[in-house]
Design a protein around this motif. Structure first.
Motif, short mmCIF file in Angstrom:
data_model
loop_
_atom_site.label_atom_id
_atom_site.label_comp_id
_atom_site.label_asym_id
_atom_site.label_seq_id
_atom_site.Cartn_x
_atom_site.Cartn_y
_atom_site.Cartn_z
N ARG A 12 11.36 -8.74 123.48
CA ARG A 12 10.61 -8.05 122.43
C ARG A 12 9.14 -7.84 122.79
O ARG A 12 8.28 -7.87 121.90
CB ARG A 12 10.72 -8.84 121.12
N SER A 13 8.85 -7.61 124.05
CA SER A 13 7.45 -7.40 124.43
C SER A 13 7.33 -6.35 125.52
O SER A 13 8.26 -6.11 126.29
CB SER A 13 6.81 -8.71 124.90
N HIS A 44 0.56 -8.93 126.98
CA HIS A 44 1.72 -8.22 126.45
C HIS A 44 1.62 -8.08 124.94
O HIS A 44 0.97 -8.89 124.26
CB HIS A 44 3.01 -8.97 126.80
N TYR A 91 3.73 -8.35 121.66
CA TYR A 91 4.96 -8.96 121.12
C TYR A 91 5.31 -8.23 119.83
O TYR A 91 4.52 -8.19 118.89
CB TYR A 91 4.70 -10.44 120.87
N THR A 111 0.38 -9.90 119.02
CA THR A 111 1.47 -9.35 118.22
C THR A 111 1.22 -7.88 117.88
O THR A 111 0.08 -7.42 117.85
CB THR A 111 1.66 -10.13 116.91
N LEU A 162 10.69 -13.56 124.03
CA LEU A 162 9.51 -12.83 124.46
C LEU A 162 9.86 -11.73 125.45
O LEU A 162 9.29 -10.64 125.41
CB LEU A 162 8.48 -13.79 125.07
N PHE A 182 0.16 -13.07 124.84
CA PHE A 182 0.73 -12.05 123.97
C PHE A 182 -0.17 -11.80 122.76
O PHE A 182 -0.79 -12.73 122.24
CB PHE A 182 2.11 -12.48 123.45
#
Length: 228
Positions: free
Chosen positions: A32-33, A60, A62, A80, A29, A78
């Motif tokens: 990639r966020s 966030h 993701y 996506t 995480l 998160f």
């Protein structure tokens, strides 16, 4: 003593798996966020933070394509990239995406996120122990029966968590002045949003039926005497 060895080994395996899974999830995480800063979503997030008497709620993005929301074991929320892109395309409204954030906040507040990872590790440990025991009693099909039992248990626990997070989100959205209508309309869209190449959406395998989730929220609205 020897007869308890499979259970002891399974418990050790579960503890090690939990720690490794938590570390790997956090690392993934982090890598990639990025923090969400959408001008249409930030005011809604601020309204929810105010309703919870919090100075700020950090959300966030993701960077993966599947449409989903996620509450990490460490409490972070998160959305996506796939979900956010659907919002940017107009398939999902700002209020509907806010309802996803509220739902994930429910998982955090109710302890589901951390418990799910522990449950996952524990279930794997129990599956290992059962497979060892049943494998001796029913060679060939023992491990299969153990796996089936754990899948059924996991699905039941997951659905219970979803209802609880839905109720938390409904209460939060109502208190924040956003209302529950977007929460209900999103439920109707989720199957189409999560469909991948004709396969049954993974979302449907662990979540209650759409009609049942909407009915549960409507029951809450009746109880509270509110109208979205």
């Amino acid at each position: 003593m020897l007869r308890f060895t499979p259970i002891l080994l399974a418990l050790i395996y579960g503890i090690v798996l939990y720690r490794f899974s938590a570390w790997r999830t956090s690392r993934e995480l982090d890598a990639r966020s990025t923090e969400l800063a959408d001008p249409s979503l930030v005011p809604l997030i601020k309204d929810m933070a105010k309703a919870l008497d919090l100075p700020r709620i950090r959300v966030h993005i993701y960077e993966i394509e599947p449409v989903n929301g996620l509450a990490a074991p460490d409490g972070r929320i998160f959305i996506t990239r796939g979900f956010y892109d659907r919002y940017r395309a107009g398939d999902v409204s700002a209020e509907e995406l806010a309802s996803v954030i509220a739902h994930e906040l429910g998982h955090v507040a109710l302890g589901h996120s951390r418990r799910r990872m522990i449950d996952f590790s524990g279930q794997n440990a129990l599956r290992t122990a059962l497979a060892m025991v049943l494998g001796r009693i029913l060679p060939g099909i023992g491990p299969w029966l153990a796996g089936m039992a754990m899948r059924l248990l996991s699905a039941r626990l997951s659905r219970s968590d979803e209802y609880e997070a839905d109720a938390y989100a409904a209460a939060l959205l109502t208190k924040a002045g956003i209302g529950t209508e977007a929460q209900k309309t999103l439920f109707h869209k989720l199957e189409g949003l999560t469909q991948v190449r004709g396969a049954t959406p993974a979302w449907l395998l662990s979540h209650p039926k759409t009609t049942e989730r909407i009915k549960a929220i409507e029951d809450l609205e009746t109880k509270w005497g509110t109208i979205s």
